[in-house]
Design an enzyme around this catalytic site. Sequence first.
Site, PDB file in Angstrom:
ATOM      1  NE  ARG A  61      -2.301   1.256   3.506  1.00  0.00           N
ATOM      2  CZ  ARG A  61      -2.350   0.647   4.683  1.00  0.00           C
ATOM      3  NH1 ARG A  61      -3.094  -0.426   4.845  1.00  0.00           N
ATOM      4  NH2 ARG A  61      -1.666   1.098   5.705  1.00  0.00           N
ATOM      5  CE1 TYR A 114     -15.782  16.126 -13.174  1.00  0.00           C
ATOM      6  CE2 TYR A 114     -14.878  15.412 -11.068  1.00  0.00           C
ATOM      7  CZ  TYR A 114     -15.514  15.121 -12.259  1.00  0.00           C
ATOM      8  OH  TYR A 114     -15.866  13.837 -12.520  1.00  0.00           O
ATOM      9  CG  ASP A 186      -8.790  19.597 -11.297  1.00  0.00           C
ATOM     10  OD1 ASP A 186      -8.004  19.196 -12.173  1.00  0.00           O
ATOM     11  OD2 ASP A 186      -9.917  19.083 -11.096  1.00  0.00           O
ATOM     12  CE  LYS A 211     -11.361  13.338 -16.636  1.00  0.00           C
ATOM     13  NZ  LYS A 211     -12.580  12.563 -16.726  1.00  0.00           N
TER      14      LYS A 211
HETATM   15  C1  LIG Z   1     -11.289  18.848 -14.230  1.00  0.00           C
HETATM   16  C2  LIG Z   1     -11.542  17.470 -13.709  1.00  0.00           C
HETATM   17  N1  LIG Z   1     -11.017  17.129 -12.525  1.00  0.00           N
HETATM   18  C3  LIG Z   1     -11.230  15.910 -12.001  1.00  0.00           C
HETATM   19  C4  LIG Z   1     -11.990  14.973 -12.654  1.00  0.00           C
HETATM   20  C5  LIG Z   1     -12.229  13.654 -12.001  1.00  0.00           C
HETATM   21  O1  LIG Z   1     -11.544  12.593 -12.600  1.00  0.00           O
HETATM   22  P1  LIG Z   1     -11.990  11.086 -12.351  1.00  0.00           P
HETATM   23  O2  LIG Z   1     -13.122  10.839 -13.307  1.00  0.00           O
HETATM   24  O3  LIG Z   1     -10.775  10.294 -12.641  1.00  0.00           O
HETATM   25  O4  LIG Z   1     -12.441  10.969 -10.938  1.00  0.00           O
HETATM   26  C6  LIG Z   1     -12.546  15.274 -13.893  1.00  0.00           C
HETATM   27  C7  LIG Z   1     -13.354  14.271 -14.615  1.00  0.00           C
HETATM   28  O5  LIG Z   1     -14.064  14.568 -15.564  1.00  0.00           O
HETATM   29  C8  LIG Z   1     -12.329  16.565 -14.431  1.00  0.00           C
HETATM   30  O6  LIG Z   1     -12.886  16.941 -15.594  1.00  0.00           O
END
Ligand SMILES: Cc1ncc(COP(=O)(O)O)c(C=O)c1O
Length: 391
Positions: A61, A114, A186, A211
């Site tokens: 882990r 998000y 982010d 992504k």
């Molecule tokens: C800007 C952004 N941050 C975080 C995430 C979250 O990613 P995950 O789907 O891997 O949880 C997304 C997903 O669409 C996103 O667009």
Amino acid sequence: MKDVSGAASGRYRRATTVARAGNDPYEFHGFVNPPVVHASTVLFPDVETSVNRTQRYQYGRRGTPTTDALCNVMNALEGSDATFLVPTGLAACTVPLASATKAGDRVLVVDNAYAPTRKFCNGFLTRFGVEVVYFDPLDIETYDRLLEKPTAVVFLEAPGSLTFEVPDVPLLAQKAKAVGATVMLDNTWASPLYFRPLDHGCDISMHAATKYLGGHSDLLLGTISGNGEAIEKVRETWDEWGEHVAPDDVYLTLRGIKTLDVRLERHARNAMIVAEWLAADPRVDRVLYPALPGAPGHEIWKRDFTGATGLFGFTLKGTREAAARVVDTLEIFGIGFSWGGFESLATLPNVQAVRSATAWPEDEQVIRIHIGLEDPQDLIEDLEKGLATLG
Ligand SMILES: Cc1ncc(COP(=O)(O)O)c(C=O)c1O
């Protein structure tokens, strides 16, 4: 004996770093890729080593050669001291927020974060006694006023989800740091290749590796990179919460990163061709692509970012039903929530439903598109078919 430690640690230019950083092949029999270690138990040679924890690996882990390789790449790309891996991009946002707050604290969250990040703030953080205040990243006067009250965290996203406003990160970060707040961002849209939050005053940079880093729509993973006390707090929460990631997904992310530089160049080139075509179309109201000259936020994007990716929005004046017909008519663009893979996607989000500090006009429909690696002329012809439904 060959010394590849420079390439493995990312001392070179960007393309060399993405191609070579992460692992030293000579540490594992010369194989150029790191081993995919599936592990819980790690054996110790004796009791003393197990008690003093002087061995590099102790338990699955807490890290393996596979996770170390990805953490090393991210540190090289982000300029960070440490990186922690979590199962999703959402967890990459929630773990730092939880790590930097306690009951009675107050956090400022950008209004275009998000949506599931907002849900975590409104749910978990609020339930545990943290006050959450949303703010408009473009309204500096209000931001200044909000910072007059004690603030533990400023949470940013650049550009904003769905509507792609580009915040002045250095300014927002500097003001937040001046009052002692931890600044986290982010950074998923730009990837670490086109924006380095730590160079612009942030403490922590997060990615949905789901992504572009993964790049093939076949995995979920998050990364949290940072410096100093902020990342040490992340380390504690990450450890306490028992975060762990699947070794195969870590390996796929490492594999994705090897081609990140070349993939992003093509995503950006295709996206610009489509954005310019949309901007010239009278049926389209606005194109929300920061790299497009004249688009909202373009000047700040040009100042702070070194590139753009394939995700952006365009708006149509009119009803949601009419915009839905446009999206439903598209054939190459799939309707899907994710982005960053090889495939083009389109969605019709309800922007106002995920805003509280800013207003979005009811008659301005945002179609968010991800421009994939297909031929941009085919994408344009697909969009033309969709827009033709507007009459
Ligand atoms: C800007 C952004 N941050 C975080 C995430 C979250 O990613 P995950 O789907 O891997 O949880 C997304 C997903 O669409 C996103 O667009």
